[in-house]
Design a protein around this motif. Structure first.
Motif, mmCIF file in Angstrom:
data_model
loop_
_atom_site.group_PDB
_atom_site.id
_atom_site.type_symbol
_atom_site.label_atom_id
_atom_site.label_comp_id
_atom_site.label_asym_id
_atom_site.label_seq_id
_atom_site.Cartn_x
_atom_site.Cartn_y
_atom_site.Cartn_z
ATOM 1 N N PHE A 127 -5.927 1.698 -4.817
ATOM 2 C CA PHE A 127 -6.225 3.055 -4.352
ATOM 3 C C PHE A 127 -7.677 3.422 -4.646
ATOM 4 O O PHE A 127 -8.285 4.214 -3.916
ATOM 5 C CB PHE A 127 -5.283 4.065 -5.011
ATOM 6 C CG PHE A 127 -3.860 3.978 -4.530
ATOM 7 C CD1 PHE A 127 -3.494 4.466 -3.293
ATOM 8 C CD2 PHE A 127 -2.884 3.375 -5.317
ATOM 9 C CE1 PHE A 127 -2.180 4.376 -2.840
ATOM 10 C CE2 PHE A 127 -1.569 3.276 -4.879
ATOM 11 C CZ PHE A 127 -1.212 3.778 -3.639
ATOM 12 N N THR A 143 5.777 9.731 -7.416
ATOM 13 C CA THR A 143 6.853 9.647 -6.429
ATOM 14 C C THR A 143 7.463 11.011 -6.165
ATOM 15 O O THR A 143 7.736 11.385 -5.019
ATOM 16 C CB THR A 143 7.939 8.669 -6.916
ATOM 17 O OG1 THR A 143 7.364 7.372 -7.078
ATOM 18 C CG2 THR A 143 9.099 8.590 -5.944
ATOM 19 N N ILE A 162 -4.224 8.912 -3.567
ATOM 20 C CA ILE A 162 -2.820 8.493 -3.498
ATOM 21 C C ILE A 162 -2.043 9.503 -2.649
ATOM 22 O O ILE A 162 -1.430 9.151 -1.657
ATOM 23 C CB ILE A 162 -2.167 8.390 -4.890
ATOM 24 C CG1 ILE A 162 -2.861 7.372 -5.768
ATOM 25 C CG2 ILE A 162 -0.684 8.025 -4.744
ATOM 26 C CD1 ILE A 162 -2.312 7.311 -7.189
ATOM 27 N N CYS A 163 -2.106 10.767 -3.060
ATOM 28 C CA CYS A 163 -1.330 11.790 -2.337
ATOM 29 C C CYS A 163 -2.017 13.156 -2.405
ATOM 30 O O CYS A 163 -1.345 14.191 -2.314
ATOM 31 C CB CYS A 163 0.084 11.879 -2.895
ATOM 32 S SG CYS A 163 0.176 12.329 -4.652
ATOM 33 N N LYS A 175 11.047 7.873 -0.467
ATOM 34 C CA LYS A 175 12.130 7.841 0.523
ATOM 35 C C LYS A 175 13.415 7.287 -0.090
ATOM 36 O O LYS A 175 14.509 7.817 0.149
ATOM 37 C CB LYS A 175 11.720 7.011 1.736
ATOM 38 C CG LYS A 175 12.805 6.920 2.812
ATOM 39 C CD LYS A 175 12.293 6.306 4.087
ATOM 40 C CE LYS A 175 13.421 6.063 5.085
ATOM 41 N NZ LYS A 175 14.242 7.264 5.329
ATOM 42 N N ILE A 213 5.241 13.239 -3.954
ATOM 43 C CA ILE A 213 5.316 12.853 -2.542
ATOM 44 C C ILE A 213 6.633 13.301 -1.927
ATOM 45 O O ILE A 213 6.675 13.831 -0.810
ATOM 46 C CB ILE A 213 5.125 11.325 -2.410
ATOM 47 C CG1 ILE A 213 3.707 10.945 -2.823
ATOM 48 C CG2 ILE A 213 5.417 10.861 -0.980
ATOM 49 C CD1 ILE A 213 3.472 9.454 -2.955
ATOM 50 N N PRO A 215 0.797 -1.236 0.000
ATOM 51 C CA PRO A 215 0.000 0.000 0.000
ATOM 52 C C PRO A 215 0.829 1.284 0.000
ATOM 53 O O PRO A 215 0.359 2.314 -0.494
ATOM 54 C CB PRO A 215 -0.832 -0.126 1.284
ATOM 55 C CG PRO A 215 -0.953 -1.593 1.496
ATOM 56 C CD PRO A 215 0.355 -2.173 1.058
ATOM 57 N N ASP A 216 2.041 1.228 0.534
ATOM 58 C CA ASP A 216 2.866 2.436 0.627
ATOM 59 C C ASP A 216 3.991 2.463 -0.398
ATOM 60 O O ASP A 216 5.005 3.120 -0.185
ATOM 61 C CB ASP A 216 3.465 2.556 2.031
ATOM 62 C CG ASP A 216 4.454 1.434 2.341
ATOM 63 O OD1 ASP A 216 4.441 0.397 1.631
ATOM 64 O OD2 ASP A 216 5.243 1.589 3.291
ATOM 65 N N PHE A 217 3.824 1.793 -1.550
ATOM 66 C CA PHE A 217 4.962 1.688 -2.461
ATOM 67 C C PHE A 217 5.408 3.031 -3.019
ATOM 68 O O PHE A 217 6.597 3.242 -3.272
ATOM 69 C CB PHE A 217 4.708 0.662 -3.578
ATOM 70 C CG PHE A 217 3.737 1.067 -4.653
ATOM 71 C CD1 PHE A 217 4.176 1.707 -5.806
ATOM 72 C CD2 PHE A 217 2.387 0.753 -4.548
ATOM 73 C CE1 PHE A 217 3.292 2.040 -6.826
ATOM 74 C CE2 PHE A 217 1.488 1.069 -5.557
ATOM 75 C CZ PHE A 217 1.947 1.732 -6.703
ATOM 76 N N GLU A 265 5.302 5.945 -1.331
ATOM 77 C CA GLU A 265 6.060 6.561 -0.242
ATOM 78 C C GLU A 265 7.428 5.897 -0.099
ATOM 79 O O GLU A 265 8.433 6.574 0.165
ATOM 80 C CB GLU A 265 5.285 6.455 1.070
ATOM 81 C CG GLU A 265 4.120 7.411 1.195
ATOM 82 C CD GLU A 265 2.875 6.935 0.470
ATOM 83 O OE1 GLU A 265 2.891 5.806 -0.087
ATOM 84 O OE2 GLU A 265 1.879 7.682 0.449
ATOM 85 N N ARG A 266 7.478 4.592 -0.261
ATOM 86 C CA ARG A 266 8.752 3.877 -0.194
ATOM 87 C C ARG A 266 9.691 4.348 -1.295
ATOM 88 O O ARG A 266 10.883 4.608 -1.053
ATOM 89 C CB ARG A 266 8.508 2.372 -0.319
ATOM 90 C CG ARG A 266 9.755 1.518 -0.215
ATOM 91 C CD ARG A 266 9.437 0.047 -0.418
ATOM 92 N NE ARG A 266 8.947 -0.215 -1.777
ATOM 93 C CZ ARG A 266 8.525 -1.410 -2.195
ATOM 94 N NH1 ARG A 266 8.488 -2.438 -1.357
ATOM 95 N NH2 ARG A 266 8.117 -1.570 -3.441
ATOM 96 N N LYS A 319 7.058 15.836 1.250
ATOM 97 C CA LYS A 319 7.553 15.303 2.520
ATOM 98 C C LYS A 319 8.966 15.771 2.857
ATOM 99 O O LYS A 319 9.351 15.748 4.041
ATOM 100 C CB LYS A 319 7.511 13.774 2.493
ATOM 101 C CG LYS A 319 6.101 13.196 2.556
ATOM 102 C CD LYS A 319 6.113 11.720 2.878
ATOM 103 C CE LYS A 319 4.731 11.213 3.234
ATOM 104 N NZ LYS A 319 4.748 9.793 3.672
#
Length: 269
Positions: free
Chosen positions: A214, A142, A222-223, A117, A145, A109-111, A113-114, A149
């Protein structure tokens, strides 16, 4: 599709004064790609991420590829032809894509965000204090996000083919590309050469399932909630013939990022 828009997008990064990036400190063995492009891997968050790097300019830019893409497949012309005096370019392969295998690609689910980062931590591992992001498709999500962040690290942002939510209509479109045997040879061939047919087909199906989840949320988010947190200069591009991302997505992103600019008339074919 990414390659036609990327040149224009990169020029947009020059519209405002540039911040000086820290010089790249090479780590690990690097193989030469011609005379000006190097390729290497570096461990980030427990994964050996592959990246290519070129240029010696003061403006550092990370190129973020789309679904199943890599730096070389999505940004080959930019790596070869960009102004090496103005920019230092890094094109990365997200975990499970390109040469950043292992691990195999998965879609928790957080791919996104991963990936965000991983991307930011990669640039910090390469000793860049501040850098711009240029992402398309999944790489655009990506990048959105990451910009929201990690605002103190991001200089400027360019995205195209990105979306901040998934609708039921999007899910219908995604399912239309689930079977890679129906893809055009032009798009399919380089990916089959990179991954082999089995990994390519399996990963595409997994992506469709992962991103479609999503849409199970009431707002398909998503974001969306992160967009107002993006403070850097932002340029949004949309291809008028984009077969996967309706223009309403680009308009939503433009509306919710303060002072962003949008160019929505680029033909992708």
């Amino acid at each position: 599709m990414a390659q036609r828009s990327a040149g224009r997008a990169l020029r947009a990064l020059l519209l405002q004064p540039q911040a000086r990036a820290a010089p790249l400190a090479p780590r690990g063995p690097a193989a030469s790609y011609g005379t000006s492009i190097t390729s290497a891997k570096i461990q980030v968050n427990g994964v050996h991420l592959h990246y290519q790097r070129t240029g010696e300019g003061s403006h550092a830019v990370l190129l973020l590829p789309g679904m199943l893409g890599s730096g070389q497949t999505d940004f080959g012309p930019q790596l070869k032809s960009m102004n090496k005096q103005l920019f230092t370019i890094v094109a990365w392969d997200p975990r499970g894509y390109g040469q950043s295998i292992p691990p195999s690609r998965d879609f928790p689910p957080d791919f996104f965000e991963r990936d965000a980062k991983d991307a930011v931590d990669l640039m910090q591992a390469l000793k860049f204090k501040k850098f711009s992001l240029l992402g398309w498709s999944d790489g655009g999500i990506t990048a959105l996000i990451a910009a929201a962040k990690y605002p103190t690290l991001i200089h400027k942002l360019v995205v195209w083919g990105a979306n901040a939510s998934v609708t039921q209509e999007d899910v219908r479109i995604y399912n239309g590309i689930r079977d890679v045997s129906k893809w055009s040879d032009k798009v399919k061939k380089p990916l089959e050469e990179m991954y082999g047919h089995s990994y390519f087909a399996k990963t595409c199906e997994a992506w469709v399932d992962g991103i479609s989840r999503f849409a199970e949320k009431s707002d398909g988010n998503i974001c969306q909630e992160l967009l107002p947190d993006i403070k850097c200069p932002t340029f949004i591009i949309h291809g008028e013939k984009d077969p996967l991302v309706p223009q309403a997505h680009a308009e939503y992103i433009h509306k919710h990022i303060k002072d962003s600019r949008m160019w929505g008339t680029i033909s992708l074919v």
